[in-house]
Design a protein around this motif. Structure first.
Motif, PDB file in Angstrom:
ATOM      1  N   ARG A  44       0.810  -1.216   0.000  1.00  0.00           N
ATOM      2  CA  ARG A  44       0.000   0.000   0.000  1.00  0.00           C
ATOM      3  C   ARG A  44       0.844   1.266   0.000  1.00  0.00           C
ATOM      4  O   ARG A  44       0.390   2.326  -0.406  1.00  0.00           O
ATOM      5  CB  ARG A  44      -0.930   0.001   1.200  1.00  0.00           C
ATOM      6  N   GLY A  45       2.086   1.175   0.447  1.00  0.00           N
ATOM      7  CA  GLY A  45       2.960   2.343   0.466  1.00  0.00           C
ATOM      8  C   GLY A  45       3.622   2.585  -0.869  1.00  0.00           C
ATOM      9  O   GLY A  45       3.380   1.869  -1.852  1.00  0.00           O
ATOM     10  N   ALA A  46       4.499   3.582  -0.879  1.00  0.00           N
ATOM     11  CA  ALA A  46       5.181   3.932  -2.125  1.00  0.00           C
ATOM     12  C   ALA A  46       6.431   3.099  -2.352  1.00  0.00           C
ATOM     13  O   ALA A  46       6.963   3.056  -3.463  1.00  0.00           O
ATOM     14  CB  ALA A  46       5.562   5.415  -2.113  1.00  0.00           C
ATOM     15  N   HIS A  47       6.911   2.415  -1.300  1.00  0.00           N
ATOM     16  CA  HIS A  47       8.167   1.670  -1.409  1.00  0.00           C
ATOM     17  C   HIS A  47       7.952   0.251  -0.916  1.00  0.00           C
ATOM     18  O   HIS A  47       7.413   0.030   0.168  1.00  0.00           O
ATOM     19  CB  HIS A  47       9.267   2.338  -0.591  1.00  0.00           C
ATOM     20  N   VAL A  48       8.404  -0.706  -1.699  1.00  0.00           N
ATOM     21  CA  VAL A  48       8.149  -2.098  -1.372  1.00  0.00           C
ATOM     22  C   VAL A  48       9.321  -2.753  -0.656  1.00  0.00           C
ATOM     23  O   VAL A  48       9.162  -3.765   0.024  1.00  0.00           O
ATOM     24  CB  VAL A  48       7.802  -2.885  -2.644  1.00  0.00           C
ATOM     25  N   SER A  49      10.494  -2.182  -0.781  1.00  0.00           N
ATOM     26  CA  SER A  49      11.682  -2.779  -0.171  1.00  0.00           C
ATOM     27  C   SER A  49      12.614  -1.659   0.254  1.00  0.00           C
ATOM     28  O   SER A  49      13.388  -1.147  -0.547  1.00  0.00           O
ATOM     29  CB  SER A  49      12.380  -3.720  -1.167  1.00  0.00           C
ATOM     30  N   PHE A  50      12.503  -1.278   1.528  1.00  0.00           N
ATOM     31  CA  PHE A  50      13.332  -0.171   2.006  1.00  0.00           C
ATOM     32  C   PHE A  50      13.944  -0.520   3.358  1.00  0.00           C
ATOM     33  O   PHE A  50      13.494  -1.431   4.060  1.00  0.00           O
ATOM     34  CB  PHE A  50      12.519   1.131   2.107  1.00  0.00           C
ATOM     35  N   ALA A  51      14.974   0.209   3.709  1.00  0.00           N
ATOM     36  CA  ALA A  51      15.729  -0.065   4.934  1.00  0.00           C
ATOM     37  C   ALA A  51      15.074   0.654   6.107  1.00  0.00           C
ATOM     38  O   ALA A  51      15.515   1.729   6.527  1.00  0.00           O
ATOM     39  CB  ALA A  51      17.182   0.383   4.766  1.00  0.00           C
ATOM     40  N   ASN A  52      14.001   0.061   6.649  1.00  0.00           N
ATOM     41  CA  ASN A  52      13.300   0.756   7.732  1.00  0.00           C
ATOM     42  C   ASN A  52      14.168   0.910   8.973  1.00  0.00           C
ATOM     43  O   ASN A  52      13.990   1.857   9.740  1.00  0.00           O
ATOM     44  CB  ASN A  52      11.961   0.069   8.058  1.00  0.00           C
ATOM     45  N   CYS A  53      15.109   0.003   9.172  1.00  0.00           N
ATOM     46  CA  CYS A  53      16.009   0.146  10.317  1.00  0.00           C
ATOM     47  C   CYS A  53      17.001   1.292  10.125  1.00  0.00           C
ATOM     48  O   CYS A  53      17.655   1.727  11.085  1.00  0.00           O
ATOM     49  CB  CYS A  53      16.769  -1.155  10.562  1.00  0.00           C
ATOM     50  N   GLY A  54      17.131   1.780   8.902  1.00  0.00           N
ATOM     51  CA  GLY A  54      18.056   2.884   8.645  1.00  0.00           C
ATOM     52  C   GLY A  54      17.418   4.256   8.724  1.00  0.00           C
ATOM     53  O   GLY A  54      18.116   5.275   8.609  1.00  0.00           O
ATOM     54  N   LEU A  55      16.095   4.314   8.954  1.00  0.00           N
ATOM     55  CA  LEU A  55      15.403   5.604   8.928  1.00  0.00           C
ATOM     56  C   LEU A  55      15.947   6.611   9.942  1.00  0.00           C
ATOM     57  O   LEU A  55      16.159   7.783   9.593  1.00  0.00           O
ATOM     58  CB  LEU A  55      13.898   5.386   9.149  1.00  0.00           C
ATOM     59  N   PRO A  56      16.197   6.225  11.208  1.00  0.00           N
ATOM     60  CA  PRO A  56      16.725   7.228  12.147  1.00  0.00           C
ATOM     61  C   PRO A  56      18.071   7.801  11.718  1.00  0.00           C
ATOM     62  O   PRO A  56      18.370   8.964  11.991  1.00  0.00           O
ATOM     63  CB  PRO A  56      16.855   6.442  13.458  1.00  0.00           C
ATOM     64  N   TYR A  57      18.870   7.000  11.031  1.00  0.00           N
ATOM     65  CA  TYR A  57      20.199   7.462  10.634  1.00  0.00           C
ATOM     66  C   TYR A  57      20.129   8.399   9.436  1.00  0.00           C
ATOM     67  O   TYR A  57      21.042   9.196   9.209  1.00  0.00           O
ATOM     68  CB  TYR A  57      21.097   6.254  10.367  1.00  0.00           C
ATOM     69  N   PHE A  58      19.030   8.319   8.690  1.00  0.00           N
ATOM     70  CA  PHE A  58      18.777   9.321   7.652  1.00  0.00           C
ATOM     71  C   PHE A  58      18.373  10.637   8.298  1.00  0.00           C
ATOM     72  O   PHE A  58      18.844  11.708   7.922  1.00  0.00           O
ATOM     73  CB  PHE A  58      17.686   8.824   6.698  1.00  0.00           C
ATOM     74  N   VAL A  59      17.504  10.559   9.309  1.00  0.00           N
ATOM     75  CA  VAL A  59      17.096  11.779  10.020  1.00  0.00           C
ATOM     76  C   VAL A  59      18.306  12.451  10.667  1.00  0.00           C
ATOM     77  O   VAL A  59      18.434  13.671  10.658  1.00  0.00           O
ATOM     78  CB  VAL A  59      16.033  11.442  11.094  1.00  0.00           C
ATOM     79  N   GLY A  60      19.218  11.643  11.207  1.00  0.00           N
ATOM     80  CA  GLY A  60      20.394  12.186  11.880  1.00  0.00           C
ATOM     81  C   GLY A  60      21.485  12.651  10.939  1.00  0.00           C
ATOM     82  O   GLY A  60      22.475  13.236  11.396  1.00  0.00           O
ATOM     83  N   GLY A  61      21.348  12.394   9.642  1.00  0.00           N
ATOM     84  CA  GLY A  61      22.321  12.883   8.675  1.00  0.00           C
ATOM     85  C   GLY A  61      23.457  11.932   8.373  1.00  0.00           C
ATOM     86  O   GLY A  61      24.309  12.230   7.529  1.00  0.00           O
ATOM     87  N   GLU A  62      23.509  10.769   9.017  1.00  0.00           N
ATOM     88  CA  GLU A  62      24.590   9.821   8.721  1.00  0.00           C
ATOM     89  C   GLU A  62      24.367   9.137   7.382  1.00  0.00           C
ATOM     90  O   GLU A  62      25.319   8.799   6.683  1.00  0.00           O
ATOM     91  CB  GLU A  62      24.705   8.796   9.849  1.00  0.00           C
ATOM     92  N   ILE A  63      23.125   8.848   7.051  1.00  0.00           N
ATOM     93  CA  ILE A  63      22.761   8.429   5.697  1.00  0.00           C
ATOM     94  C   ILE A  63      22.270   9.674   4.984  1.00  0.00           C
ATOM     95  O   ILE A  63      21.286  10.290   5.387  1.00  0.00           O
ATOM     96  CB  ILE A  63      21.662   7.351   5.726  1.00  0.00           C
ATOM     97  N   THR A  64      22.971  10.083   3.959  1.00  0.00           N
ATOM     98  CA  THR A  64      22.720  11.406   3.373  1.00  0.00           C
ATOM     99  C   THR A  64      21.728  11.395   2.223  1.00  0.00           C
ATOM    100  O   THR A  64      21.088  12.416   1.954  1.00  0.00           O
ATOM    101  CB  THR A  64      24.042  12.020   2.878  1.00  0.00           C
ATOM    102  N   GLU A  65      21.586  10.265   1.538  1.00  0.00           N
ATOM    103  CA  GLU A  65      20.731  10.221   0.351  1.00  0.00           C
ATOM    104  C   GLU A  65      19.502   9.359   0.598  1.00  0.00           C
ATOM    105  O   GLU A  65      19.609   8.232   1.098  1.00  0.00           O
ATOM    106  CB  GLU A  65      21.512   9.655  -0.842  1.00  0.00           C
ATOM    107  N   GLU A  66      18.333   9.877   0.229  1.00  0.00           N
ATOM    108  CA  GLU A  66      17.091   9.123   0.380  1.00  0.00           C
ATOM    109  C   GLU A  66      17.146   7.817  -0.397  1.00  0.00           C
ATOM    110  O   GLU A  66      16.664   6.786   0.069  1.00  0.00           O
ATOM    111  CB  GLU A  66      15.910   9.971  -0.092  1.00  0.00           C
ATOM    112  N   ARG A  67      17.770   7.854  -1.571  1.00  0.00           N
ATOM    113  CA  ARG A  67      17.801   6.645  -2.397  1.00  0.00           C
ATOM    114  C   ARG A  67      18.597   5.511  -1.741  1.00  0.00           C
ATOM    115  O   ARG A  67      18.416   4.343  -2.071  1.00  0.00           O
ATOM    116  CB  ARG A  67      18.379   6.958  -3.777  1.00  0.00           C
ATOM    117  N   SER A  68      19.474   5.867  -0.784  1.00  0.00           N
ATOM    118  CA  SER A  68      20.227   4.827  -0.079  1.00  0.00           C
ATOM    119  C   SER A  68      19.324   3.950   0.769  1.00  0.00           C
ATOM    120  O   SER A  68      19.680   2.819   1.116  1.00  0.00           O
ATOM    121  CB  SER A  68      21.298   5.461   0.812  1.00  0.00           C
TER     122      SER A  68
END
Length: 563
Positions: free
Chosen positions: A33-57
């Motif tokens: 039902r969402g827009a992404h079928v296979s994503f790194a949900n465990c990596g979401l906080p590290y995207f918010v914190g800036g350690e993962i810099t690109e959404e596509r990662s």
């Protein structure tokens, strides 16, 4: 054969990929039902914190890459609203309308949704969750737009990761948790280390209190706590738990328990031709037998794979393993990890157990950078079976907990740990690894060579026993239990008469800094005829158990404990 999979990410996509590898001719449809079928949900906080810099990662696979590599028909923006188990169809709602899709095998992996308590004002647009890529992007955008203050409601794993991420971005962060300490599954004496580390990160921790309401404002909201405290917030992260997302599944008559789908040993539901995996299913705890959902990516991935085996190779399919709940989280410079059952779970299940506390270095003490791993291990009183383990430290925590998780899965006893042949070199470990040491301590407890007492026994020990502190005078001066007697362990043999006079027929409860020297002293005392026991984990564990109360309980020379 058409296999329809409801929900992607961990369980669903693992099932789809395995099914394709087993059967090139099957039609495999994944409905997400969402827009992404296979994503790194465990990596979401590290995207918010800036350690993962690109959404596509964060995007592990896309519908296009999955079609190209595995010939999967992946349909995002497709929500399953109903299941007809008699007709073997699902109703699918998209932005273009609703359609029916038939199946030969149906795999349900709907996951869980963020729990939203009936809190006045929780409908504020400043309230966010952190479950999807869109959630993470929205939080990151607010941080970059100049948000200065954040309140995180809930101090579980996701809440703590969100708090750390926001603090790393320079925000003033407060964490509110109803439980007595952050990371509620952690034992009290380890959680105190996490509380201190959060303070080092600049995160304010408020525990044992609930939010009462959220007041909307033009420039900021205010989170009002049950004690009347008011916390201004540009961002409010809601992370108070999750619940299985199973409404249409329950409505179809598929058996559920407290909203979670009941499955058998192979992931089969009560409906013929229907399997289920992931956060929305009931799992049986491997240690306690307690039935509950386990919202972890590892078990979901493994379950999805095994379900594909049961669909396409049922004669050879292995049963789904009962999860031991291994989890890990980074908090500032510390790592906290756990596996198996904690005290609360063991108490609830009526299991009799003993607890071991150790504070060994993660590698050889003479090699630069040696640091303690604070390790707690629970063993069954009757036979020493390993029941659970937790650890906090700067390095080496993951290695030890993974070894102990493997030992629990293998059904090892604590004394089996002595014989594990673990990798050793000064930069990586010790000749007696912390896991080996846990085995040695556990064997001593099982055989009666070592008798332990615990921080929760302190009041009783002060009332009825002599507390003998065998640290050096310099260590003793940093803080001691009132009315205790200080005799360094190296002097004990020559001062037994002094100890006997001080004990005056009472039991002796020995303590040191970490439990090593008091264990030595205990053996001396027992063989001299004393009723003796050694404080598990020593002063390090006692201070952490007392937490903020340690200054009220412990004294220093010339400084009385607070009244």
């Amino acid at each position: 054969m058409r296999i329809v999979i409801v929900g992607g990410v961990a369980g669903g996509m693992s099932c789809a990929a395995r099914a394709r590898r087993l059967d090139e001719s099957a039609e495999i449809v994944v409905l997400e039902r969402g827009a992404h079928v296979s994503f790194a949900n465990c990596g979401l906080p590290y995207f918010v914190g800036g350690e993962i810099t690109e959404e596509r990662s964060l995007l592990v696979q896309t519908p296009q890459s999955l079609r190209a590599a595995l010939a999967l028909d992946v349909r995002t923006g497709s929500e399953v609203t109903a299941v007809d188990i008699s007709a073997k169809t699902v109703s699918v709602r998209t932005e273009d309308g609703t359609y029916e899709l038939s199946y030969d095998a149906l795999v349900l992996s709907p996951g869980a949704s963020a729990l939203r308590p009936p809190l006045p004002g929780l409908d504020s647009p400043r309230v966010r969750t952190l479950r999807t890529v869109e959630d993470a992007v929205a939080l990151r955008d607010e941080v970059l737009a100049g948000a200065r203050r954040a309140v995180v409601l809930g101090a579980g794993f996701i809440g703590i990761e969100a708090a750390e991420a926001l603090a790393r971005q320079g925000l003033e962060v407060s964490v509110v948790e109803l439980a007595p300490h952050p990371l509620p599954p952690l034992e009290t004496e380890l959680a105190w280390l996490i509380t201190q580390e959060l303070g080092e990160l600049g995160v304010e921790v408020r525990t044992g209190i609930a939010a009462a309401s959220v007041e909307h404002g033009d420039d900021a909201d205010v989170v009002v706590l049950a004690d009347g405290a008011r916390l201004a917030a540009d961002i409010i992260v809601l992370s108070v738990g999750v619940r299985p997302d199973t409404a249409p599944i329950e409505a179809a008559g598929i058996t559920c328990e407290r909203g979670a789908i009941v499955v058998d040993a192979h992931g089969r539901t009560s409906a013929p031709g229907v399997w289920a995996a992931g956060d929305a299913t009931v799992a049986v705890d491997a240690v306690t037998g307690i039935r509950r959902p386990v919202a972890l990516a590892g078990p979901a991935n493994r379950a999805g794979r095994l379900i594909a085996d049961d669909i396409l190779r049922p004669d050879d399919a292995r049963a789904l393993p009962h999860p031991v709940g291994t989890a890990i989280v980074r908090v500032g410079s510390l790592t906290a990890a756990l596996t198996g059952a904690n005290r609360a779970a063991l108490d609830a299940a009526g299991v009799e157990y003993r607890t071991l506390h150790l504070h060994p270095n993660q590698h050889a003490g003479y090699f630069p950078g040696a640091a303690q791993v604070h390790l707690v291990v629970h063993i069954r009183t009757a036979d020493g079976a390993l029941l659970g383990a937790q650890a906090v430290g700067t390095e080496g925590v993951d290695k030890r907990i993974d070894v102990l998780a493997t030992a629990i899965r293998a059904g090892l006893r604590v004394d089996d740990l002595i014989d594990l042949d673990l990798a050793y070199s000064p930069p990586y470990g010790q000749a007696k690894d912390p896991v080996n040491l846990a085995g040695m301590v556990g064997e001593n407890v099982l055989t009666g060579t070592l008798r332990l007492w615990y921080p929760e026994d302190l009041d009783e020990a002060r009332e009825n026993a002599l507390i003998l502190d065998v640290r050096t005078p310099a260590e003793y001066a940093t803080g001691f239990v009132p009315s205790s007697v200080n005799v360094p362990h190296t002097e004990l043999r020559d001062r037994l008469d002094e100890v006997r006079a001080a004990a005056a027929g009472r039991a002796v409860r020995v303590m040191c800094q970490s439990g090593v020297r008091s264990a030595i002293a205990h053996r001396v005392l027992v063989q001299a005829g004393f009723d003796s026991a050694s404080l598990s984990g020593g002063m390090l564990t006692l201070r952490a158990w007392l937490g903020a109360r340690q200054n009220e309980v412990l004294e220093r020379p010339g400084v009385l404990a607070d009244a």
